[in-house]
Write an enzyme that holds these catalytic residues in place. Structure first.
Site, mmCIF file in Angstrom:
data_model
loop_
_atom_site.group_PDB
_atom_site.id
_atom_site.type_symbol
_atom_site.label_atom_id
_atom_site.label_comp_id
_atom_site.label_asym_id
_atom_site.label_seq_id
_atom_site.Cartn_x
_atom_site.Cartn_y
_atom_site.Cartn_z
ATOM 1 N N ASP A 190 -9.684 -10.077 -5.727
ATOM 2 C CA ASP A 190 -8.778 -10.924 -6.502
ATOM 3 C C ASP A 190 -8.059 -11.889 -5.563
ATOM 4 O O ASP A 190 -7.095 -11.544 -4.901
ATOM 5 C CB ASP A 190 -7.751 -10.070 -7.246
ATOM 6 C CG ASP A 190 -6.913 -10.896 -8.214
ATOM 7 O OD1 ASP A 190 -6.847 -12.136 -8.053
ATOM 8 O OD2 ASP A 190 -6.320 -10.307 -9.130
ATOM 9 N N HIS A 195 -0.571 -14.047 -5.332
ATOM 10 C CA HIS A 195 -0.306 -12.830 -4.580
ATOM 11 C C HIS A 195 -0.235 -13.045 -3.067
ATOM 12 O O HIS A 195 -0.101 -12.071 -2.320
ATOM 13 C CB HIS A 195 -1.376 -11.791 -4.910
ATOM 14 C CG HIS A 195 -1.557 -11.580 -6.376
ATOM 15 N ND1 HIS A 195 -0.570 -11.046 -7.177
ATOM 16 C CD2 HIS A 195 -2.602 -11.867 -7.205
ATOM 17 C CE1 HIS A 195 -1.002 -11.001 -8.422
ATOM 18 N NE2 HIS A 195 -2.224 -11.487 -8.462
#
Length: 290
Positions: A190, A195
């Protein structure tokens, strides 16, 4: 409208072959905080190849391809700003234990698009099978801010707010999130910049990069398996949860667990952050086990 509902729901499914190895499994386990303390026999089940057990939530990243959120955004009829997207929930149904090494076929399709007023909710289902039959089915719920208001009440979809558990939890544990946890978890596939990139995170409305919802999801399942299921990963049959708040790397997860009464083989879980006044981050968690 950036989401063409008819095209999104009517498009052909995406079919791809995926494969994984014990090395991928071990990397995932490290990504959700396994291996502390490094020589603990209970942790070696997740990190040492000769003793390896597969935590079922590994299924959400098996194959290293686009996870549910990114995968849903790449489907026909969906063209939205990544900064407006949040992972709203995840469910997983295990048909058989996830093998340490495997090759399988993953078939993904959008099965619902709901109008939540200020946002749209996409539901993407992925069914994974190998030569012996079905392995697992998962659904990712993807919340897209600013894309609602096109259908009203008739397309709001089912409520996802069950009543919280009653009484004191049977078990409460705390799990530290490493400051670099999101950077490590990104290696499972991911690559959403939310993030890792501070500027992207601020543009999306957050103080700093946030932890993946699926990382919290995996850390929570591991805590339940380790404390209530004696570390027996193969007993898990299903797992679902909603993501109701963000976790910042460096915080502490406070995980509360209630085992089902009588013959009900379930565990209810609720998770908050210890540092921010018990801010809820995962709710309506439900684990089914054999």
């Amino acid at each position: 409208m950036p989401i063409d509902v008819a095209q999104a729901l009517g498009g052909a499914p995406r079919v791809e072959e995926i494969s994984w190895s014990g090395r991928d499994v071990r990397l995932y386990h490290l990504g959700i905080g396994a291996g502390v303390p490094a020589t603990d026999p209970a942790e070696l089940r997740y990190t040492l190849e000769s003793r390896l057990h597969v935590l079922p939530s590994f299924a959400t990243v098996a194959g290293g391809g686009p996870p549910g959120v990114i995968g849903a955004l790449s489907m026909p009829g969906v063209d939205v700003d990544l900064a407006a997207v949040l992972h709203a929930g995840q469910s997983l149904r295990l048909h058989r234990p996830v093998p340490t090494d495997g090759t399988a076929t993953a078939t993904s399709r959008l099965v619902a698009v709901h109008d939540k007023g200020k946002a749209a909710l996409l539901v993407m289902r992925t069914e994974v099978t190998d030569g012996s039959g079905p392995l697992w089915t998962e659904e990712a719920e993807v919340y897209v801010r600013g894309e609602g208001g096109w259908a009203g009440e008739r397309e709001r979809g089912p409520s996802t707010h069950p009543e919280p558990p009653c009484g004191e939890p049977e078990v409460t544990v705390e799990r530290a999130v490493r400051p670099d946890q999101a950077l490590l978890y990104r290696l499972t596939g991911d690559d959403n910049p939310l993030h890792a990139d501070p500027e992207f995170a601020r543009a999306a409305g957050f103080e700093q990069p946030v932890l993946h919802g699926l990382c919290t999801y995996g850390m929570t399942l591991k805590a339940a398996v380790d404390t209530l299921l004696a570390g027996e990963t193969d007993r898990v049959r299903g797992y679902r949860a909603r993501f109701v708040g963000v976790v910042y790397p460096g915080e502490t997860l406070r995980i509360r667990m209630w085992r089902g009464a009588g013959q009900a083989r379930t565990v209810r879980v609720e998770v908050s952050t210890a540092e921010r006044g018990e801010t809820p981050v995962l709710a309506a968690g439900r684990i089914e086990y054999a």
